[in-house]
Scaffold this motif. Structure first.
Motif, PDB file in Angstrom:
ATOM      1  N   ILE A  63       0.831  -1.212   0.000  1.00  0.00           N
ATOM      2  CA  ILE A  63       0.000   0.000   0.000  1.00  0.00           C
ATOM      3  C   ILE A  63       0.860   1.254   0.000  1.00  0.00           C
ATOM      4  O   ILE A  63       0.446   2.298  -0.531  1.00  0.00           O
ATOM      5  N   HIS A  64       2.061   1.169   0.572  1.00  0.00           N
ATOM      6  CA  HIS A  64       2.949   2.336   0.555  1.00  0.00           C
ATOM      7  C   HIS A  64       3.601   2.512  -0.820  1.00  0.00           C
ATOM      8  O   HIS A  64       3.745   3.632  -1.304  1.00  0.00           O
ATOM      9  N   LEU A  65       3.988   1.399  -1.439  1.00  0.00           N
ATOM     10  CA  LEU A  65       4.554   1.484  -2.782  1.00  0.00           C
ATOM     11  C   LEU A  65       3.517   1.971  -3.788  1.00  0.00           C
ATOM     12  O   LEU A  65       3.866   2.647  -4.762  1.00  0.00           O
ATOM     13  N   ALA A  66       2.237   1.626  -3.548  1.00  0.00           N
ATOM     14  CA  ALA A  66       1.166   2.065  -4.444  1.00  0.00           C
ATOM     15  C   ALA A  66       0.780   3.518  -4.201  1.00  0.00           C
ATOM     16  O   ALA A  66      -0.020   4.088  -4.963  1.00  0.00           O
ATOM     17  N   GLY A  67       1.322   4.124  -3.148  1.00  0.00           N
ATOM     18  CA  GLY A  67       1.017   5.524  -2.848  1.00  0.00           C
ATOM     19  C   GLY A  67      -0.336   5.731  -2.201  1.00  0.00           C
ATOM     20  O   GLY A  67      -0.847   6.864  -2.174  1.00  0.00           O
TER      21      GLY A  67
END
Length: 353
Positions: free
Chosen positions: A221-225
């Motif tokens: 979820i962090h890599l997906a922004g």
């Protein structure tokens, strides 16, 4: 309000762990909450005090840590994966070398039988190595105590050694996390949903599921922004206390003479492994420039949760450290049993016992 006899060991463990963490934090010592909790509960356990940290609580706190670690995987990390290929390859060579030297040390210095020596020297997860080693005929108590002592020694030695050697500056110590009430409702919902990574990883039989599952979902979820949120600092501090106290509680009920004997063996094994760790980290740093401190933590023979907590507390490349330890655990859990069977077959052919 009185505490029932069944809850007393748990209450004592939390009280001692919190007091130890607060004391170490007051003196601005590195990784204060975990090392302080571990020190206080270890001393009490060895003095005969009954202490206990329930496994579900430890797993819940490790999940919080997993979510925190996953939040360190920002989109720019994707561009760095290629930089880690050499160090990940070197990690596999390091594991073979460290285990081989460790087995020879335990066989000659401590006179351990082959399965106990092999699965004690293999720097994998405590639960996995004890379970497989017991199935192969090893001494479960010796393996469990040796792994627990090794992790405790590594956690104690590395932060203070970093500070003494100038690899860590207390002034740039990383914050544990944001204030408790600073997160937006959407961030709270997304971070909480990452806990589903534990049962999913467990279903898929992924090693260290309680930390790896939530970490992978949090990283996604962090890599997906979708969010930049992190678990609140008070929860991360609580996780450190619980994990540190659970390490100390492992010495409850153990014979002090046995702890002393196995402790000397573990001290020698840990020292040997740390020397190999530093040599490997130095050579990889010379070739890649990834940073000596980060590589020492990435190769160190400690637990995934503990070493990434050290990286978080010392503000040292958490993503690199976590990724290397995940790969280490996967390699060891999948390959160590097969390597042991091959070694046992080789010994049998040479007529060794």
């Amino acid at each position: 309000m009185t505490i029932g006899p069944g809850l007393r060991p748990f209450a004592l463990a939390l009280a001692l762990g919190t007091a130890g963490g607060a004391l170490f934090s007051f003196f601005h010592l590195p990784l204060a909450w975990m090392i302080g909790a571990m020190t206080a509960t270890t001393v009490a356990a060895m003095a005969g005090v009954a202490l206990h940290v329930p496994k579900p609580l430890r797993n819940a706190m490790i999940m919080i840590l997993g979510v925190m670690l996953g939040s360190g995987f920002t989109p720019d990390i994707l561009g760095r994966l290629g930089e880690w290929s050499l160090s990940l390859g070197a990690l596999a060579v390091y594991l073979v070398l460290a285990t081989t030297l460790g087995v020879q040390y335990l066989r000659r210095a401590a006179r351990l039988d082959p399965p106990t020596a092999f699965f004690t020297a293999t720097p994998g997860g405590l639960n996995e190595m004890v379970m497989v080693g017991t199935q192969m005929g090893g001494d479960s108590r010796t393996m469990a105590l040796s792994h627990a002592l090794r992790v405790m020694l590594v956690v104690l030695v590395i932060p203070f050694a970093f500070q003494a050697l100038g690899l860590y500056d207390p002034a740039r110590r990383g914050a544990l996390g944001p204030p408790l009430l600073s997160l937006a409702p959407l961030d709270v919902a997304l971070l909480s949903a990452c806990a589903l990574g534990y049962p999913l990883a467990k279903l898929l039989r992924i090693p260290a599921a309680q930390i790896v599952g939530p970490m992978l979902l949090s990283a996604a979820i962090h890599l997906a922004g979708l969010t930049e949120g992190k678990p609140p600092g008070v929860l991360v501090a609580a996780a450190q206390v619980v994990i540190g106290a659970s390490l100390g509680c492992r010495f409850t009920g153990l014979n002090i003479r046995r702890i002393g004997r196995d402790g000397l063996t573990a001290l020698g094994l840990t020292g040997l492994m740390l020397l190999v760790t530093m040599a490997a980290a130095w050579m990889v740093d010379e070739a890649t420039g990834l940073g000596l401190a980060a590589l020492i933590l990435a190769f160190a023979p400690g637990g995934l949760a503990e070493m990434t907590l050290v990286a978080l507390a010392l503000n040292i490349d958490v993503a690199l450290v976590a990724t290397h330890h995940m790969v280490r655990i996967i390699l060891i859990v999948t390959l160590a049993p097969g390597f042991y069977l091959l070694w046992r077959k080789w010994r049998s052919r040479r007529g060794k016992t």
